[in-house]
Design a protein around this motif. Structure first.
Motif, short mmCIF file in Angstrom:
data_model
loop_
_atom_site.label_atom_id
_atom_site.label_comp_id
_atom_site.label_asym_id
_atom_site.label_seq_id
_atom_site.Cartn_x
_atom_site.Cartn_y
_atom_site.Cartn_z
N PRO A 3 32.62 11.11 -1.19
CA PRO A 3 32.90 10.79 -2.58
C PRO A 3 33.99 11.70 -3.13
O PRO A 3 34.13 12.83 -2.71
N VAL A 4 34.76 11.16 -4.10
CA VAL A 4 35.86 11.92 -4.68
C VAL A 4 35.34 13.03 -5.59
O VAL A 4 35.82 14.14 -5.59
N PHE A 5 34.33 12.70 -6.38
CA PHE A 5 33.83 13.63 -7.39
C PHE A 5 32.66 14.44 -6.86
O PHE A 5 31.77 13.92 -6.21
N LYS A 6 32.69 15.75 -7.13
CA LYS A 6 31.60 16.63 -6.73
C LYS A 6 30.75 16.96 -7.95
O LYS A 6 31.27 17.21 -9.03
N TRP A 7 29.45 17.01 -7.75
CA TRP A 7 28.52 17.14 -8.86
C TRP A 7 27.88 18.53 -8.96
O TRP A 7 27.05 18.76 -9.83
N GLN A 8 28.26 19.47 -8.10
CA GLN A 8 27.55 20.75 -8.03
C GLN A 8 27.46 21.48 -9.37
O GLN A 8 26.45 22.12 -9.67
N ALA A 9 28.52 21.40 -10.17
CA ALA A 9 28.55 22.15 -11.43
C ALA A 9 27.78 21.44 -12.55
O ALA A 9 27.73 21.92 -13.66
N GLN A 10 27.15 20.31 -12.21
CA GLN A 10 26.50 19.50 -13.24
C GLN A 10 24.97 19.55 -13.12
O GLN A 10 24.29 18.61 -13.48
N ARG A 11 24.44 20.62 -12.59
CA ARG A 11 23.00 20.68 -12.26
C ARG A 11 22.10 20.31 -13.44
O ARG A 11 22.24 20.81 -14.54
N THR A 12 21.16 19.42 -13.17
CA THR A 12 20.16 18.99 -14.14
C THR A 12 19.01 18.38 -13.36
O THR A 12 19.18 18.00 -12.20
N THR A 13 17.85 18.25 -13.98
CA THR A 13 16.69 17.76 -13.24
C THR A 13 16.01 16.55 -13.87
O THR A 13 15.35 15.79 -13.18
N THR A 14 16.18 16.34 -15.18
CA THR A 14 15.48 15.24 -15.84
C THR A 14 16.26 13.93 -15.69
O THR A 14 17.49 13.95 -15.58
N PRO A 15 15.57 12.78 -15.72
CA PRO A 15 16.28 11.50 -15.66
C PRO A 15 17.31 11.36 -16.78
O PRO A 15 18.42 10.87 -16.55
N GLU A 16 16.95 11.83 -18.00
CA GLU A 16 17.88 11.73 -19.12
C GLU A 16 19.10 12.61 -18.88
O GLU A 16 20.23 12.24 -19.19
N ASP A 28 34.59 9.42 -18.79
CA ASP A 28 35.81 10.23 -18.91
C ASP A 28 36.74 10.04 -17.71
O ASP A 28 37.75 10.70 -17.57
N GLY A 29 36.37 9.08 -16.84
CA GLY A 29 37.26 8.68 -15.75
C GLY A 29 37.19 9.50 -14.49
O GLY A 29 37.91 9.23 -13.53
N ARG A 30 36.31 10.52 -14.44
CA ARG A 30 36.22 11.33 -13.22
C ARG A 30 35.62 10.54 -12.06
O ARG A 30 35.91 10.81 -10.90
N VAL A 31 34.77 9.56 -12.38
CA VAL A 31 34.30 8.60 -11.38
C VAL A 31 34.87 7.25 -11.80
O VAL A 31 34.39 6.63 -12.74
N GLY A 34 35.00 0.94 -9.67
CA GLY A 34 35.01 0.58 -8.25
C GLY A 34 34.48 1.65 -7.33
O GLY A 34 34.20 1.39 -6.15
N GLU A 35 34.34 2.88 -7.85
CA GLU A 35 33.85 3.99 -7.02
C GLU A 35 32.36 3.81 -6.71
O GLU A 35 31.57 3.44 -7.58
N GLN A 36 31.98 4.10 -5.47
CA GLN A 36 30.57 4.02 -5.10
C GLN A 36 29.83 5.29 -5.51
O GLN A 36 30.34 6.41 -5.37
N LEU A 37 28.64 5.11 -6.08
CA LEU A 37 27.77 6.23 -6.43
C LEU A 37 26.75 6.38 -5.31
O LEU A 37 25.79 5.62 -5.21
N PHE A 75 27.92 0.77 -7.55
CA PHE A 75 29.33 0.99 -7.82
C PHE A 75 29.59 0.97 -9.32
O PHE A 75 28.93 0.24 -10.06
N VAL A 76 30.59 1.75 -9.75
CA VAL A 76 31.03 1.68 -11.13
C VAL A 76 31.69 0.32 -11.34
O VAL A 76 32.51 -0.12 -10.53
N VAL A 77 31.31 -0.35 -12.42
CA VAL A 77 31.83 -1.69 -12.69
C VAL A 77 33.33 -1.65 -12.94
O VAL A 77 33.85 -0.72 -13.56
N GLU A 78 34.02 -2.66 -12.43
CA GLU A 78 35.46 -2.78 -12.64
C GLU A 78 35.73 -3.83 -13.72
O GLU A 78 35.12 -4.90 -13.72
#
Length: 215
Positions: A3-16, A28-31, A34-37, A75-78
């Motif tokens: 994946p292009v985007f790294k999530w390490q700095a976004q640590r969180t645990t709750t669904p919300e 904000d366009g970082r993902v 068309g990008e796969q999650l 995938f993010v919707v196009e």
């Protein structure tokens, strides 16, 4: 493929919290569209189990920001420029009517709500918060449909909103200054409150210029 985007700095645990992290990254366009999650990568980066992640992704799917394709993943919707141009051309015709129908409510009991959204747009400008600006942008226009009292108009807006949300994640970054977004909407609010339907239509067409160019 990694994946292009790294999530390490976004640590969180709750669904919300997970939902908020993913939604912000999409808007904000970082993902990008068309990008796969990839659940495995996101869960590992955030340090969470699959359960809160899947709950968050289900909410994003309901909101229309992602699509789940069987046997392939999420995938993010196009949204194409042509999609948005066609929506804008219809909105240029029907939104002035929605503004006319809603004008009594917006000049009266709902005026504080309209003014609050303008305030939030300016606040998003000051903090360069694109997702907050997009949310306020859409809530501003939704007011005309919500208070029109016309269920067909309300249904039309509902069918457009998620596509517009994704388009705006790109369009807002095309502004050299988010302040311009707030100023445009402040002008639209002024014209709407004056009750000048034709002037509102002209302002709206100017507001839609970038979208309409795709037609």
């Amino acid at each position: 493929m990694e994946p292009v985007f790294k999530w390490q700095a976004q640590r969180t645990t709750t669904p919300e919290g997970v939902y908020s992290v993913l939604r912000t990254a999409i808007l904000d366009g970082r993902v990008p569209p068309g990008e796969q999650l990839r659940e495995t990568h996101i869960a590992a980066d955030l340090g969470i189990s699959r359960s809160p992640l899947r709950e968050a992704m289900t909410k994003l799917e309901e909101e229309g920001l992602i699509v789940k394709i069987p046997y392939r993943g999420s995938f993010v919707v196009e949204v194409s420029a042509q999609d948005v141009a066609e929506i804008a051309s219809v909105r240029a015709l029907v939104e002035p009517y929605a503004a006319e129908l809603s004008s009594e409510a917006l000049r009266g009991s709902e005026r504080p709500r309209l003014m609050q959204i303008i305030k939030e747009l300016h606040g998003a400008t000051e903090s360069s918060d694109i997702p907050a600006s997009i949310d306020a942008h859409l809530r501003f226009h939704r007011l005309f449909y919500d208070f029109s009292g016309n269920r067909i108009l309300q249904s039309m807006w509902g069918s457009w909103e998620n596509k517009l949300r994704l388009y705006l994640s790109t369009d807002h970054r095309s502004y050299s200054d988010l302040h311009d977004v707030a100023v445009e909407h402040e002008r639209l609010a002024t014209v709407a409150l004056e009750g000048d339907t034709e002037e509102f239509r002209q302002e709206l067409v100017r507001h839609f210029q970038s979208a309409l160019r795709a037609q």
